[in-house]
Design an enzyme around this catalytic site. Structure first.
Site, PDB file in Angstrom:
ATOM      1  CB  ALA A  45      32.366  39.168  32.356  1.00 50.43           C
ATOM      2  CB  CYS A  53      54.385  14.733  54.784  1.00 49.92           C
ATOM      3  SG  CYS A  53      54.004  14.465  56.530  1.00 49.92           S
ATOM      4  CD1 TRP A  95      25.381  43.677  37.532  1.00 45.81           C
ATOM      5  CD2 TRP A  95      27.338  42.665  37.841  1.00 45.81           C
ATOM      6  NE1 TRP A  95      25.603  43.618  38.876  1.00 45.81           N
ATOM      7  CE2 TRP A  95      26.798  43.000  39.109  1.00 45.81           C
ATOM      8  CE3 TRP A  95      28.566  42.021  37.782  1.00 45.81           C
ATOM      9  CZ2 TRP A  95      27.449  42.713  40.299  1.00 45.81           C
ATOM     10  CZ3 TRP A  95      29.216  41.734  38.971  1.00 45.81           C
ATOM     11  CH2 TRP A  95      28.656  42.080  40.200  1.00 45.81           C
ATOM     12  CB  SER A 110      27.188  48.527  32.004  1.00 40.37           C
ATOM     13  OG  SER A 110      26.535  47.337  32.367  1.00 40.37           O
ATOM     14  CG  ASP A 136      35.007  47.472  38.563  1.00 39.87           C
ATOM     15  OD1 ASP A 136      34.490  48.347  37.847  1.00 39.87           O
ATOM     16  OD2 ASP A 136      35.649  46.500  38.121  1.00 39.87           O
ATOM     17  CG  LEU A 157      44.487  39.086  30.243  1.00 38.08           C
ATOM     18  CD1 LEU A 157      44.988  37.895  31.051  1.00 38.08           C
ATOM     19  CD2 LEU A 157      43.054  38.849  29.780  1.00 38.08           C
ATOM     20  N   GLY A 175      41.791  44.439  34.698  1.00 39.34           N
ATOM     21  CA  GLY A 175      41.446  44.866  33.348  1.00 39.34           C
ATOM     22  C   GLY A 175      42.324  44.285  32.261  1.00 39.34           C
ATOM     23  CD  GLU A 232      48.727  11.216  54.497  1.00 37.78           C
ATOM     24  OE1 GLU A 232      49.615  11.182  53.637  1.00 37.78           O
ATOM     25  OE2 GLU A 232      48.210  12.288  54.927  1.00 37.78           O
ATOM     26  CB  THR A 237      40.391  46.577  39.226  1.00 38.80           C
ATOM     27  OG1 THR A 237      40.953  46.205  37.964  1.00 38.80           O
ATOM     28  CG2 THR A 237      39.123  45.765  39.473  1.00 38.80           C
TER      29      THR A 237
END
Length: 359
Positions: free
Chosen positions: A156, A77, A172, A170, A202, A302, A298, A54, A198
């Site tokens: 993934a 606001c 990917w 691996s 990685d 999770l 990992g 705004e 992780t």
């Protein structure tokens, strides 16, 4: 509401959508000012949330704002700022009518601006496109409600719900198109949350890339109970380009060194089963004005997040491969179908299947 007024609100939403991902911790807001059926100025929330949409639109409009109509995607606001609240600026400008997509639940505003504008005899319309603002800025509304960051998880997996081979050989599982979309999800996040495990496995940089070029360095938060993060990790080599926050229980020379090179190190005493208390950590992250995080870690982490009801969304990329019983599972002791979720979106990236799940 006429179709013309509705269309102008939609134009304001379109402005906001283009800027999404750059205004954290604030919601992204779009604003247009119309006079004599012509748009005389526009505004969208600035980077890191300032200036407000705004304020930008009013500054562009100048004296032309007098007698005009404003369309804004969130209640202006009410709280004070350098140039006064957006509500005060609107009143000073001479705006005659305002269309507000939805109210702002932030306790500093929360319908106070709407009431003040009405008391000052502006014609005020609220709520016609509330659902659009709510959807785009879901992270903001949910974090306010839950008093913790909005938590997205990106994973993934293989067809048999594994996230890696037993030896992590691996790099990917998903294909390049899935990974490119994953970078889009990263780009629309305020921070990455990961674990030292992780980083050890990685060695990621947690950047946002486009056409193999780094376009953004994200704040990275690391859960590291025993302070195992390798000092030679790529993440620490980028310390001058990004904010790195570490939560640990260890106070030693390594923690002093990490602080010296620019990391923010927070010590957590509260533990559950010898693990850092995630709810305590999430409260601290929220206090640091980080209200949107993307988890890249990992299956154990999770599972702990889900156990503590600390997941809002999962972005899943399923590849058409089988890893087998020796692989690392997505969830510990259960399958994805054992948790409650709502599938919002499913799409294909060649042979990969992407699913957007709300928990």
């Amino acid at each position: 509401m006429s179709q013309n007024h509705y269309n102008n609100l939609i134009k304001a939403h379109a402005l906001a959508k283009k800027k999404f991902g750059s205004t954290f911790p604030n919601p992204v807001v779009g604003c247009i000012i119309v006079k004599n059926n012509r748009i005389i100025s526009t505004g969208v929330t600035g980077n890191q949330g300032r200036p407000h949409a705004e304020e930008i639109a009013l500054k562009k409009a100048g004296d032309k704002a007098k007698g005009a109509t404003m369309y804004v995607t969130l209640e202006p606001c009410f709280h004070k700022s350098i140039n006064g609240s957006c509500t005060e600026q609107i009143l000073r400008s001479g705006i005659k009518t305002i269309y507000i997509a939805r109210h702002d639940p932030d306790i500093r505003t929360n319908k106070k601006s709407i009431n003040k504008l009405k008391k000052n005899e502006l014609e005020v319309h609220v709520g016609a496109t509330a659902h659009i603002t709510s959807q785009l800025n879901n992270f903001f509304f949910q974090s306010l409600k839950n008093k913790r960051p909005f938590v997205k998880v990106k994973m993934a997996i293989s067809r048999d719900e594994k996230i890696a081979w037993s030896n992590y050989k691996s790099k990917w599982i998903s294909n390049s198109k899935s990974r490119n979309y994953g970078h889009k999800i990263r780009s629309n996040s305020q921070a990455i949350l990961t674990t030292s495990k992780t980083i050890i496995k990685d060695n990621p940089r947690f950047t946002v890339r486009k056409n193999n070029k780094i376009i953004k360095h994200l704040t990275t938060i690391i859960i590291d109970n025993s302070l195992k993060i390798p000092l030679g990790s790529k993440l620490l080599k980028d310390i001058n380009k990004k904010r790195v926050i570490i939560f640990t229980s260890k106070k030693n020379n390594k923690s002093k060194y990490l602080k010296k090179i620019g990391c923010e190190v927070f010590f957590v005493n509260k533990k559950i089963n010898n693990q850092l208390n995630l709810k305590t950590i999430f409260k601290k992250i929220y206090d640091l004005k980080i209200n949107d995080i993307l988890v890249e870690a990992g299956g154990i982490f999770l599972s702990n997040l889900l156990k503590n009801n600390l997941v809002d969304e999962i972005h899943l990329f399923k590849a058409p491969i089988l890893i087998g019983s020796g692989g690392k599972p997505l969830l510990i002791g259960k399958k994805l179908d054992n948790i409650k979720y709502k599938e919002v979106l499913s799409k294909n990236f060649d042979h990969d299947i992407y699913k957007y799940l709300k928990i």
